[in-house]
Design a protein around this motif. Sequence first.
Motif: not given
Length: 177
Positions: A55-59, A92-98
């Motif tokens: 998820p971090a890479e995809a987001m 997902y954006f907030m969790k994995f990209t901040g």
Amino acid sequence: MTVAGRMKGRTFERCAPDVATFYAELRPISDDYDPAALAVSGLDRDVLLREGRLPAEAMSAAAAWIAEVCGNTLPVLAAFPLSYDWMWIYWYFMKFTGQSPFGHSRCIDIKTLYAAKAGVPVAWSTKRQMPREVRSARRHTHHALDDAMEQAELFQNLMLWRGGERSAAAHPVTEEA
């Protein structure tokens, strides 16, 4: 995701929804899931566990794609219904990209847009109740990218539609107890 169009001042200009797209299948982050919901998507959970993108890479890739296609303009997420897509995408954006490329509120609900332009209650804002000229010609497949292109086409049609009243016969009237 896809680009539906751009605002040029007060004028909306549509973009071909199949030209600029982003699609990623994410690796599940939990063992808690609804098998019926998974079945609708047509995805294979075991394949996602092995081959899905982190998820971090995809987001991060999604955020980079949004920045690239938007250039110096601000992106706005349009969805039907917005409430479902927004809660997942924003989280997902907030969790994995901040951070979210859409900020905390740059979004538009296609159902509400139709209700406002047609002068009808949101309860009458189903695709079946919309005039043919605003509906997408694309088939609803439940594949995320197909659905994004379908929603983009619906959004484009609504942005360019002049709106107006529809016949009362087209809308059921219910009485509340």
